[in-house]
Design a protein around this motif. Sequence first.
Motif, mmCIF file in Angstrom:
data_model
loop_
_atom_site.group_PDB
_atom_site.id
_atom_site.type_symbol
_atom_site.label_atom_id
_atom_site.label_comp_id
_atom_site.label_asym_id
_atom_site.label_seq_id
_atom_site.Cartn_x
_atom_site.Cartn_y
_atom_site.Cartn_z
ATOM 1 N N SER A 115 0.874 -1.249 -0.053
ATOM 2 C CA SER A 115 0.125 0.107 -0.220
ATOM 3 C C SER A 115 0.904 1.170 0.094
ATOM 4 C CB SER A 115 -0.829 -0.270 1.074
ATOM 5 O OG SER A 115 -0.304 -0.103 2.402
ATOM 6 N N GLU A 116 0.252 2.112 -0.183
ATOM 7 C CA GLU A 116 1.077 3.615 -0.319
ATOM 8 C C GLU A 116 1.751 4.006 0.764
ATOM 9 O OE1 GLU A 116 -0.393 8.145 -0.878
ATOM 10 O OE2 GLU A 116 -1.879 6.731 -0.717
ATOM 11 N N ASP A 117 2.860 4.552 0.821
ATOM 12 C CA ASP A 117 3.580 4.850 2.339
ATOM 13 C C ASP A 117 3.080 6.353 2.598
ATOM 14 O OD1 ASP A 117 5.255 5.399 4.213
ATOM 15 O OD2 ASP A 117 7.057 5.444 2.962
ATOM 16 N N PRO A 118 2.385 6.229 3.868
ATOM 17 C CA PRO A 118 1.713 7.457 4.083
ATOM 18 C C PRO A 118 2.617 8.440 4.837
ATOM 19 C CG PRO A 118 1.260 5.698 5.667
ATOM 20 C CD PRO A 118 1.775 5.424 4.352
ATOM 21 N N THR A 176 0.083 19.329 3.661
ATOM 22 C CA THR A 176 -0.317 20.082 5.174
ATOM 23 C C THR A 176 -0.543 18.936 6.048
ATOM 24 O OG1 THR A 176 -2.598 19.963 4.580
ATOM 25 C CG2 THR A 176 -1.441 21.858 3.840
ATOM 26 N N ALA A 177 -0.507 19.357 7.353
ATOM 27 C CA ALA A 177 -0.794 18.385 8.296
ATOM 28 C C ALA A 177 -2.374 17.761 8.135
ATOM 29 C CB ALA A 177 -0.859 19.232 9.828
ATOM 30 N N ASP A 178 -3.159 18.378 7.495
ATOM 31 C CA ASP A 178 -4.615 17.794 7.393
ATOM 32 C C ASP A 178 -4.642 16.691 6.223
ATOM 33 O OD1 ASP A 178 -5.515 18.922 9.360
ATOM 34 O OD2 ASP A 178 -6.645 20.628 8.281
ATOM 35 N N GLN A 179 -3.581 17.076 5.143
ATOM 36 C CA GLN A 179 -3.475 16.321 4.136
ATOM 37 C C GLN A 179 -2.722 14.975 4.589
ATOM 38 O OE1 GLN A 179 -1.686 19.089 1.426
ATOM 39 N NE2 GLN A 179 -3.202 19.413 0.260
ATOM 40 N N ARG A 180 -1.748 14.851 5.460
ATOM 41 C CA ARG A 180 -1.031 13.862 5.779
ATOM 42 C C ARG A 180 -1.710 13.050 6.704
ATOM 43 N NH1 ARG A 180 3.330 15.480 9.190
ATOM 44 N NH2 ARG A 180 4.216 13.325 8.597
ATOM 45 N N ARG A 181 -2.720 13.516 7.537
ATOM 46 C CA ARG A 181 -3.474 12.795 8.477
ATOM 47 C C ARG A 181 -4.538 12.026 7.560
ATOM 48 N NH1 ARG A 181 -3.994 16.205 11.943
ATOM 49 N NH2 ARG A 181 -2.722 15.136 13.591
ATOM 50 N N ALA A 182 -4.756 12.637 6.465
ATOM 51 C CA ALA A 182 -5.770 12.040 5.796
ATOM 52 C C ALA A 182 -5.259 10.953 4.908
ATOM 53 C CB ALA A 182 -6.545 12.985 4.644
ATOM 54 N N LYS A 224 -6.569 6.971 5.160
ATOM 55 C CA LYS A 224 -6.880 6.265 3.977
ATOM 56 C C LYS A 224 -6.064 4.750 4.283
ATOM 57 C CE LYS A 224 -5.083 6.990 0.039
ATOM 58 N NZ LYS A 224 -4.492 7.400 -1.259
ATOM 59 N N VAL A 225 -4.810 4.717 4.405
ATOM 60 C CA VAL A 225 -3.877 3.858 4.320
ATOM 61 C C VAL A 225 -4.418 2.808 5.525
ATOM 62 C CG1 VAL A 225 -1.513 2.704 4.654
ATOM 63 C CG2 VAL A 225 -2.073 4.772 3.054
ATOM 64 N N PHE A 226 -4.663 3.123 6.815
ATOM 65 C CA PHE A 226 -5.078 2.587 7.947
ATOM 66 C C PHE A 226 -6.306 1.960 7.578
ATOM 67 C CE2 PHE A 226 -7.490 2.286 11.922
ATOM 68 C CZ PHE A 226 -6.306 1.598 12.936
ATOM 69 N N ARG A 227 -7.265 2.336 6.903
ATOM 70 C CA ARG A 227 -8.581 1.872 6.366
ATOM 71 C C ARG A 227 -8.330 0.638 5.373
ATOM 72 N NH1 ARG A 227 -10.338 7.254 5.973
ATOM 73 N NH2 ARG A 227 -10.252 7.048 3.657
ATOM 74 N N GLN A 228 -7.472 0.870 4.508
ATOM 75 C CA GLN A 228 -7.033 -0.238 3.564
ATOM 76 C C GLN A 228 -6.363 -1.283 4.500
ATOM 77 O OE1 GLN A 228 -4.241 1.665 1.031
ATOM 78 N NE2 GLN A 228 -5.915 2.531 -0.424
#
Length: 166
Positions: free
Chosen positions: A110-113, A119-125, A129-133
């Motif tokens: 999966s993608e490397d978060p 931004t902090a919000d984009q990184r958290r998102a 997403k990866v956590f849900r996957q």
Amino acid sequence: MEDKVYNVLFLCTGNSARSVMAEALVTTMGQGRFRGFSAGSHPTGAVNPLALEQIATTGYPLEQLRSKSWDEFGQAGAPVMDFIFTVCDNAAGEVCPHWPGHPMSAHWGSEDPAAFVGTADQRRAVFQKVFRQIRARMSIFVSLPLHMLEKNAIQHEVAAIGRTAV
């Protein structure tokens, strides 16, 4: 074999995000059937705070998490793994240590978060997403019937017999 606890090792390069999240998820979602571990080929030495933020939602004890080398799991006295999953493409392509017990393995990339820049919000998102996957994959994995897990282990051993020199 109903009382067997399956050891599952998740491998990544840095062992700071995906593999650590997978360790916590398989342990908490497995309800005692699975014990998760994680390691990296080149560990960063620290678990990413955004990964810890996601893991905190599972109730997994955060103080047990650390970034460590996969060499720990190839040494004498290390827990014997039943399954080993690579969760990043880099680790999947690397030469791994010898794993005692001949565990079944697969690649669950999966993608490397942690590599995402924003931004902090984009990184958290991205972490969410990866956590849900990973959680979705874990849900399927921990739902496998025990007899399927044993069947697969037996199939692996039977295949190994065919590779034995006579």
